[in-house]
Design an enzyme around this catalytic site. Structure first.
Site: not given
Ligand code: HSE
Length: 436
Positions: A43, A45, A204
């Site tokens: 998927a 946009r 991180k």
């Protein structure tokens, strides 16, 4: 052989890399995990401009169509961003799907609730690709180091900053010019501010600290500085003193808590991390049984990141039939320390050595005034160099290296230095770490 259907949300650089590697290494992956991994749907946009006829999976513009698909067992969240990505992961877990993500910002800032949800539902939320791209540093800390008390993690974990500092050091390049190059090469974040101001590295190191020490994710407690104030002069003086300047993420265990910080750091030229150049990442881990270990590799890029995503995918597939009690906890600890047991220390409590660069009027007694302030603050000076760069203006530059000092003492000394009549301009301070 059973097929496991996968849905991918997002179809940017990393997702394309994942599809490529899953195809290229299909046979090897089947041999490793005993299942055929099939990307059933992706998927994004909009598919405008993409020749979807050429693709072997369903092209959707609705992530929820993948989440609702009964066949799909694992969702790869590779869309990035925080709000929508968080909603997709939550919905996928609620629908009973395992999730693999490379989303460092989401894990660092909202990961705790998502891990709780995954655990409640007996599902995996895997995130190896969130830190240091292709380097399997999550696995190293969570599994390989599990016999240790981890003492320190120090890493070059933002490739863009390392690329810029390396080019400035080795070619004398200009900051802005090198940043443009890093963006063109696709290493920088969509908004490179996150690379330059230390936010990406802070995401991180938040994650690494939780795995190293078994503490909750506490992004809000991380001290953060970027590389934007580092200039050619600092790199030159550091070099003369036997150091390199690297942007480090640091998680350090102290008796009273942990320091979690990201900032430019002087490190000795002979430290292993000093030789990590360009966009490469490396993480040094110190454990009380291992001693020192160094893990090096590509921190970004389509295929290296896909390497980490697919390793997670294979782990999830191998564990599809495990009960929740048999699953590895998200940080490898059955019980996390609560916030008071091993608190994240405020910056005033940090301990570090310092590089200071200050300009003072060249007249009798100034050096004595400066050193008196250090003596009164009980800060021991390791070396001091006077540079007569602006001798014609009767101003000199003092470069001072201190021994280990508590940050609150350094702040107090800096406040007093600011009041010196002989001082010209701002005092530059950069922390120094020996990484032993
Ligand atoms: N912008 C990041 C970096 C990409 O420069 O390291 C990998 O997380």
């Amino acid at each position: 052989m059973k097929t496991v259907a996968i849905g991918i949300i997002g179809f940017g650089t990393v997702a394309k890399g994942v599809v490529e590697v899953l195809e290229k290494n299909a046979r090897e992956i089947e041999r490793r995990c005993g299942y055929r991994l099939q990307v059933k749907a992706v998927a994004r946009r909009s598919w405008e401009g993409v020749d979807t006829q050429m693709l072997s999976f369903v092209c959707s513009d609705n992530p929820y169509s993948l989440i609702e698909d009964e066949d799909i067992e694992i969702i790869l969240e590779l869309a990035g961003g925080v709000d929508l990505a968080g909603q997709y992961i939550e919905a996928a877990l609620l629908r009973g799907k395992h999730v693999v993500t490379a989303n460092k910002a989401l894990i660092a800032t909202r990961g705790q609730a998502l891990f709780d949800l995954a655990r409640e539902r007996g599902l995996e939320l895997a995130y190896e690709a969130a830190v240091a791209g292709g380097i399997p540093i999550i696995k190293v800390l969570r599994e390989g180091m599990s016999g240790n008390q981890v003492l320190q993690v120090a890493g070059i974990i933002n490739g863009t900053s390392n690329f810029i500092l390396t080019a400035m050091t080795e070619q004398g390049s200009d900051f802005a010019e090198v940043l443009t190059e890093a963006q063109a090469l696709g290493y920088a974040e969509a908004d490179p501010t996150f690379d330059i101001d230390g936010t990406d590295a802070a995401h991180k190191i938040t994650i690494l600290a939780s795995i190293a020490f078994g503490i909750e994710l506490q992004f809000e407690g991380v001290y953060k500085e970027g590389i934007d104030h580092i200039n050619a002069e600092d790199l030159q003086y550091a070099d003369e003193l036997g150091f390199r300047i690297k942007h480090l993420g640091l998680a350090i265990r102290r008796n009273n808590g942990v320091e979690i910080r990201v900032h430019p750091t002087l490190i000795p030229k002979n430290a292993l991390l000093s030789s990590v150049s360009g966009v490469m990442n490396a993480v040094q881990v110190n454990g009380n049984a291992l001693g020192e270990g160094l893990y090096y590799g590509a921190g970004a890029g389509a295929l290296p990141t896909a390497s980490a995503v697919i390793a997670d995918l294979i782990d999830v597939v191998r564990e599809l039939n495990l009960s929740q009690e048999d699953r590895l906890a998200e940080f490898g600890f059955h019980q996390l320390h609560n916030k008071t047991a091993l608190p994240v220390l405020p910056s005033d409590e940090f301990h570090s050595s310092y590089y200071l660069n200050l300009r003072v009027v060249d007249k009798v007694g100034v050096l004595a005034e400066v050193t008196k302030i250090f003596a009164k603050s009980e800060i021991s000076i390791a070396s001091i160099i006077q540079k007569n760069a602006l001798a014609h203006e009767n101003v000199v530059t003092l470069i001072i290296l201190t021994n280990l000092v508590k940050e609150s003492s350094m702040n107090a000394a800096l406040e007093q230095l600011q009041t010196l009549e002989a001082l010209r301009g701002q005092i530059k301070r950069i922390r120094v770490e020996f990484l032993g």
